[in-house]
Design a protein around this motif. Sequence first.
Motif, PDB file in Angstrom:
ATOM      1  N   THR A  46       0.839  -1.204   0.000  1.00 50.08           N
ATOM      2  CA  THR A  46       0.000   0.000   0.000  1.00 50.08           C
ATOM      3  C   THR A  46       0.872   1.250   0.000  1.00 50.08           C
ATOM      4  O   THR A  46       1.731   1.395   0.882  1.00 50.08           O
ATOM      5  N   PHE A  47       0.673   2.078  -1.005  1.00 56.19           N
ATOM      6  CA  PHE A  47       1.435   3.322  -1.130  1.00 56.19           C
ATOM      7  C   PHE A  47       0.473   4.502  -1.006  1.00 56.19           C
ATOM      8  O   PHE A  47      -0.563   4.528  -1.681  1.00 56.19           O
ATOM      9  N   VAL A  48       0.828   5.464  -0.176  1.00 54.19           N
ATOM     10  CA  VAL A  48       0.077   6.721  -0.120  1.00 54.19           C
ATOM     11  C   VAL A  48       0.914   7.762  -0.869  1.00 54.19           C
ATOM     12  O   VAL A  48       2.088   7.964  -0.530  1.00 54.19           O
ATOM     13  N   VAL A  49       0.334   8.356  -1.907  1.00 57.22           N
ATOM     14  CA  VAL A  49       1.067   9.307  -2.741  1.00 57.22           C
ATOM     15  C   VAL A  49       0.453  10.698  -2.588  1.00 57.22           C
ATOM     16  O   VAL A  49      -0.749  10.857  -2.817  1.00 57.22           O
ATOM     17  N   ALA A  50       1.263  11.659  -2.158  1.00 51.77           N
ATOM     18  CA  ALA A  50       0.769  13.034  -1.975  1.00 51.77           C
ATOM     19  C   ALA A  50       1.096  13.864  -3.219  1.00 51.77           C
ATOM     20  O   ALA A  50       2.262  13.960  -3.620  1.00 51.77           O
ATOM     21  N   VAL A  79      -3.347   5.033  -2.590  1.00 48.93           N
ATOM     22  CA  VAL A  79      -4.174   6.114  -2.067  1.00 48.93           C
ATOM     23  C   VAL A  79      -3.532   7.414  -2.541  1.00 48.93           C
ATOM     24  O   VAL A  79      -2.338   7.626  -2.307  1.00 48.93           O
ATOM     25  N   LEU A  80      -4.278   8.233  -3.251  1.00 48.74           N
ATOM     26  CA  LEU A  80      -3.762   9.509  -3.728  1.00 48.74           C
ATOM     27  C   LEU A  80      -4.364  10.616  -2.876  1.00 48.74           C
ATOM     28  O   LEU A  80      -5.579  10.673  -2.717  1.00 48.74           O
ATOM     29  N   ILE A 209     -17.237  21.555   6.950  1.00 55.77           N
ATOM     30  CA  ILE A 209     -16.099  21.265   6.067  1.00 55.77           C
ATOM     31  C   ILE A 209     -14.864  21.983   6.617  1.00 55.77           C
ATOM     32  O   ILE A 209     -14.956  23.148   7.036  1.00 55.77           O
ATOM     33  N   PHE A 210     -13.739  21.293   6.620  1.00 52.70           N
ATOM     34  CA  PHE A 210     -12.504  21.934   7.085  1.00 52.70           C
ATOM     35  C   PHE A 210     -11.410  21.786   6.034  1.00 52.70           C
ATOM     36  O   PHE A 210     -11.298  20.762   5.349  1.00 52.70           O
ATOM     37  N   ASN A 211     -10.641  22.866   5.907  1.00 52.95           N
ATOM     38  CA  ASN A 211      -9.532  22.927   4.965  1.00 52.95           C
ATOM     39  C   ASN A 211      -8.271  22.473   5.699  1.00 52.95           C
ATOM     40  O   ASN A 211      -7.865  23.096   6.687  1.00 52.95           O
ATOM     41  N   LEU A 212      -7.687  21.358   5.240  1.00 51.04           N
ATOM     42  CA  LEU A 212      -6.501  20.801   5.906  1.00 51.04           C
ATOM     43  C   LEU A 212      -5.323  20.935   4.945  1.00 51.04           C
ATOM     44  O   LEU A 212      -5.481  21.380   3.807  1.00 51.04           O
ATOM     45  N   THR A 213      -4.128  20.548   5.389  1.00 52.63           N
ATOM     46  CA  THR A 213      -3.019  20.510   4.430  1.00 52.63           C
ATOM     47  C   THR A 213      -2.930  19.094   3.878  1.00 52.63           C
ATOM     48  O   THR A 213      -3.097  18.111   4.631  1.00 52.63           O
ATOM     49  N   ALA A 214      -2.684  19.001   2.581  1.00 51.49           N
ATOM     50  CA  ALA A 214      -2.578  17.669   1.955  1.00 51.49           C
ATOM     51  C   ALA A 214      -1.452  16.873   2.615  1.00 51.49           C
ATOM     52  O   ALA A 214      -1.559  15.655   2.791  1.00 51.49           O
TER      53      ALA A 214
END
Length: 467
Positions: A46-50, A79-80, A209-214
């Motif tokens: 499993t790879f999470v790619v930002a 997961v992107l 809704i909340f704005n987060l950092t990627a």
Amino acid sequence: MSTPTESFPEAEIIQNTESNATKGAGALVEWFRASTQYINAHRGKTFVVALSGEALASEHLRNLVSDLTLLHSLGVKLVLVHGARPQIDAALTAAKLQLEFHKGMRVTDPDSLAVIASVVGAESIRLEALFSAGTTSSTSAPLAVAGSEALTLSRGNFITAMPIGVHNGIDFHHTGRVRRVKAAAIAKRLEERTIVLQSNLGYSLTGEIFNLTAEEVATELAIAIKADKLIFLVPQEGVCDEQGELITSLNPASAALAAERFSASDIDIDKSLGGALKACIKANAAGVNRAHLIGYRSNGALIRELFTREGAGSLISDDSLDTLRQATIDDVSAILSLIRPLEADGTLVERSRERLETEIENFKVIELEGAIIACAALYRTSESLAEIACIATHPNYRRGGLGARLLQSLSAEAKRLGIEKVFVLTTVTAHWFIDHGFAQGTLDDLPEQRQALYNLQRKSKIFLKSV
Ligand SMILES: CC(C)(COP(=O)(O)OP(=O)(O)OC[C@H]1O[C@@H](n2cnc3c(N)ncnc32)[C@H](O)[C@@H]1OP(=O)(O)O)[C@@H](O)C(=O)NCCC(=O)NCCS
């Protein structure tokens, strides 16, 4: 029928083109064979790619989508996580809304939130569209059979968020942090062989809704689903040292030093790299063993980092506690004890202590907990040529990629010095150098004064590689 060249000059062109094509195909086959071990290693992982907003805005996005699709096709669970900072800035400016930041964090007031939600949504949709295209990249490699189930993306309210709140009298409104990740729901989607697409937006238990950092979303998500890899696609090549040389692997300690250096920079993309490094260190400490920083501007860097020994980015992992560095006079004895046995069995030419002391600046070493476990040297022999010599890894540490890292580091050093080609003289290690892209040459390929030093008894083979 006469030989083509005599009567049909164009036949020669065809022949050349064919031989070039065969050579090209040969290299591809070699590369593909060599990537088998990596294909097997990554399947089912499993790879999470930002993907930052900058990466989404770049001309390389289609190639990135192709490479991510290839990863998925090779059995990687993906997961992107995408951001949209430049797109948000542009939309807020167009809407004549203020861009307000405190300590690098955006204040997301209700008016901004409406704009941000639509921009982020549009970027998610654009990505879904790109992954749905039949063909995409300039090589028109088939991305997915249009409409096939093979490539399905799934989105959802996987991130529960909470407000950052008020700090020093500043109310950040809808700017938030990750509160919880719905890891089981994400794992289920991945088991169904869909690519999970997550934006930088999260939803609170109050339904806001909340704005987060990627960056934070990608890190917390990777930790929560116990990902095997966390990958940040960055504008730089990876982490480079003060001389601009790519550092291919860092342990958490050296990553923390680099993070400090980049975070202190006035340049925005350096600051972001510092942030991504800190995120990698956090994920590492929480069990995500391998974190990568890979340049999205370099076509195919993702594939080269994951499927070649040399890689193409920077790996942050606790696996290797060693450090690759410039050698100093204090390393002379340790280097001598490393190479003496190899001189004795004829693998390396003899070097006196005095000679080593005078040439120590040409050497790099890999140190592990105070012990020198590998060394190699670079000697400039002309404007465009340099010799790599005395490369050795302690027998206990062989087959761990140390030799490859030294070769890669010296080749990058040579390139930085404006050198076009590096060469080696070897008696027993030819195939290893061939493995690393060297091709056999002759004495004539070397500068005259180096030819004069060639030991005719030893009959070393000569290999060269462009850097
Ligand atoms: C060559 C050497 C530097 C490689 O160091 P390393 O740290 O083991 O390098 P890597 O981990 O990057 O590479 C290991 C791979 O090289 C292969 N290899 C090692 N020596 C080799 C040789 N003489 N010929 C062909 N392949 C060789 C190993 O089998 C291994 O292959 P694998 O990954 O398919 O199992 C090391 O084996 C060594 O010190 N050898 C003695 C000194 C020497 O020959 N130096 C070069 C003189 S010109």
